[in-house]
Design a protein around this motif. Structure first.
Motif, PDB file in Angstrom:
ATOM      1  N   THR A 212       4.643  42.115  -0.418  1.00 40.11           N
ATOM      2  CA  THR A 212       4.115  41.171   0.441  1.00 40.11           C
ATOM      3  C   THR A 212       5.277  40.585   1.302  1.00 40.11           C
ATOM      4  N   LYS A 213       6.124  40.276   0.317  1.00 34.83           N
ATOM      5  CA  LYS A 213       7.361  39.514   0.530  1.00 34.83           C
ATOM      6  C   LYS A 213       8.878  40.176   1.423  1.00 34.83           C
TER       7      LYS A 213
ATOM      8  N   SER B 187       5.983  39.836   7.313  1.00 38.33           N
ATOM      9  CA  SER B 187       4.543  38.956   7.156  1.00 38.33           C
ATOM     10  C   SER B 187       3.231  39.558   7.758  1.00 38.33           C
ATOM     11  N   ASP B 188       3.307  40.889   7.617  1.00 36.43           N
ATOM     12  CA  ASP B 188       1.982  41.348   8.182  1.00 36.43           C
ATOM     13  C   ASP B 188       1.159  42.407   7.144  1.00 36.43           C
TER      14      ASP B 188
ATOM     15  N   SER C  28       4.242  31.576   1.506  1.00 31.49           N
ATOM     16  CA  SER C  28       4.678  33.051   1.303  1.00 31.49           C
ATOM     17  C   SER C  28       6.187  32.843   1.712  1.00 31.49           C
TER      18      SER C  28
ATOM     19  N   GLY D  62      10.037  36.834   4.874  1.00 33.52           N
ATOM     20  CA  GLY D  62       9.873  37.470   6.073  1.00 33.52           C
ATOM     21  C   GLY D  62      11.165  37.162   6.951  1.00 33.52           C
TER      22      GLY D  62
END
Length: 384
Positions: A202-203, A209-210, A333, A336
């Protein structure tokens, strides 16, 4: 792509150079079918049976990541970083002993403290950057896994991967490394002796960030790796094709983003170290960081995109400063293209090892002078 010895940067930029055979497109299509035609003899000559355990787009993204990590046994993508991490522990047997980093991603630490014990695992937490403490915690013949996060989130301590691997292997255990905050651009744990490397993809691997995704890579195609494959297959934890496509898109620019983000993080760390309203900067690229020498040895081309600052005035000043940022975004998070800020202690709650005066900073690709100016005015507002 030809057999020439192209660099990882070149291979990633072209997603291994695969051309769509139907359209000749340079961007691979998204394969969304969940089921596949059987041959007349009832076989599957196409190599695919059903969408739950396997998918071509996911395979393609896995091949890019395996190349980046130099993972001889390949990579597996999961629906989240937590799904990837917990699959490693679920591949163990009841009664197995695990030694894990005391400072790590808070959600995984929480899962280990609660759910992992329901699986019959015995967990001990130590500061894995303290090799003497790590060696003392490992139980030869009983410890089956050492889990180290480096740099550790959000204090950015550094574990010596090669030394930790030696300790684990001497005891008959595997070493798994959460390398989310280093990325394969800066650190390749498998080449330093680790058996498994994990990423919250995810990172920074995705970087936009999607996508929520997780990944595991392995050095050897052994029994333990096949147990992890069985866990993913049985639980249906594979990453979906749309997410795999977006992740593969993100990895094409990984090197460019990481170089910019790492350079900006270093500049911020240096400038903030001299700021009168910053009590301490936590960043392994700074010479005064306790793990700097190890980081310089096992990280290449920079020290990552994450840093933390401890604010003069304590928790109240830190929270107030975070409330006054304009360019930074107050959000969970990291990794991104947009820079994020977060007061971690209030997010993690009771039992968090995070100091209450600490703000975690994820460095994006914005103009470095703008990022510093935003932090400067926010810190001043925190003391107004």
């Amino acid at each position: 792509m030809s057999s020439k010895n192209w660099s990882p940067r070149s291979l990633a930029a072209q997603a291994m150079g695969k051309i769509d055979p139907t359209t000749k497109g340079v961007v691979p299509p998204i394969h969304i079918s969940t089921t596949y035609i059987r041959d007349e003899d009832n076989g599957y000559s196409g190599g695919f049976v059903y969408g739950r355990p396997d998918n071509e787009t996911t395979r393609e993204a896995e091949s890019v990541l395996a190349m980046l990590e130099q993972a001889k046994a390949g990579a597996l993508l999961f629906g989240s970083g937590m799904a990837a991490a917990t699959a490693v522990f679920q591949a163990l047997s009841p009664g197995d002993h695990v030694v894990a980093s005391k400072v790590m991603y808070w959600a995984l630490r929480s899962w280990l403290l609660t759910e992992a014990t329901r699986w019959g695992l015995v967990i001990d937490f130590v500061e894995t950057d303290d090799l003497a403490a790590l060696a003392a915690a490992v139980k030869p013949g009983k410890t089956k896994l050492v889990w180290a996060e480096t740099p550790s989130n959000p204090l950015w301590t550094i574990t010596d991967i090669a030394a930790a691997a030696e300790i684990a292997h001497k005891a008959g255990a595997k070493l798994a490394v959460d390398s989310t905050c280093a990325s394969p651009v800066h650190t390749r744990p498998l080449q330093l002796g680790a058996d498994i490397v994990m990423h919250a993809a995810t990172k920074v691997l995705n970087g936009h960030s999607d996508v929520v995704a997780g990944a595991l890579c392995a050095r050897e195609d052994d029994e333990f790796w096949n147990r992890i494959k069985t866990v993913r297959k049985g639980q249906g934890g594979i990453l979906g094709p749309f997410e795999a496509y977006l992740l593969m898109r993100g990895m094409r620019t990984l090197h460019v983003r990481q170089e910019r983000q790492s350079a900006s993080a270093m500049t911020l760390a240096q400038k903030l170290s001299a700021h009168p309203l910053v009590a301490r900067v936590l960043y392994p690229g700074l010479p005064q960081h306790p793990g700097h020498d190890i980081a310089a040895r096992q990280m290449e081309g920079g020290f990552g995109y994450m840093l933390s600052v401890q604010v003069v005035g304590g928790e109240a000043a830190a929270v107030k400063a975070a409330a006054h940022v304009e360019l930074y975004k107050r959000a969970t998070s990291l990794g991104g293209v947009e820079s994020l800020i977060e007061h971690r202690a209030s997010i993690e709650g009771a039992g968090s090892p995070c100091p209450p005066d600490l703000l975690r900073l994820s460095t994006g690709i914005e103009d470095i002078e703008d990022l510093y100016a935003d932090l400067d005015q926010a810190l001043k507002a925190g003391h107004a």
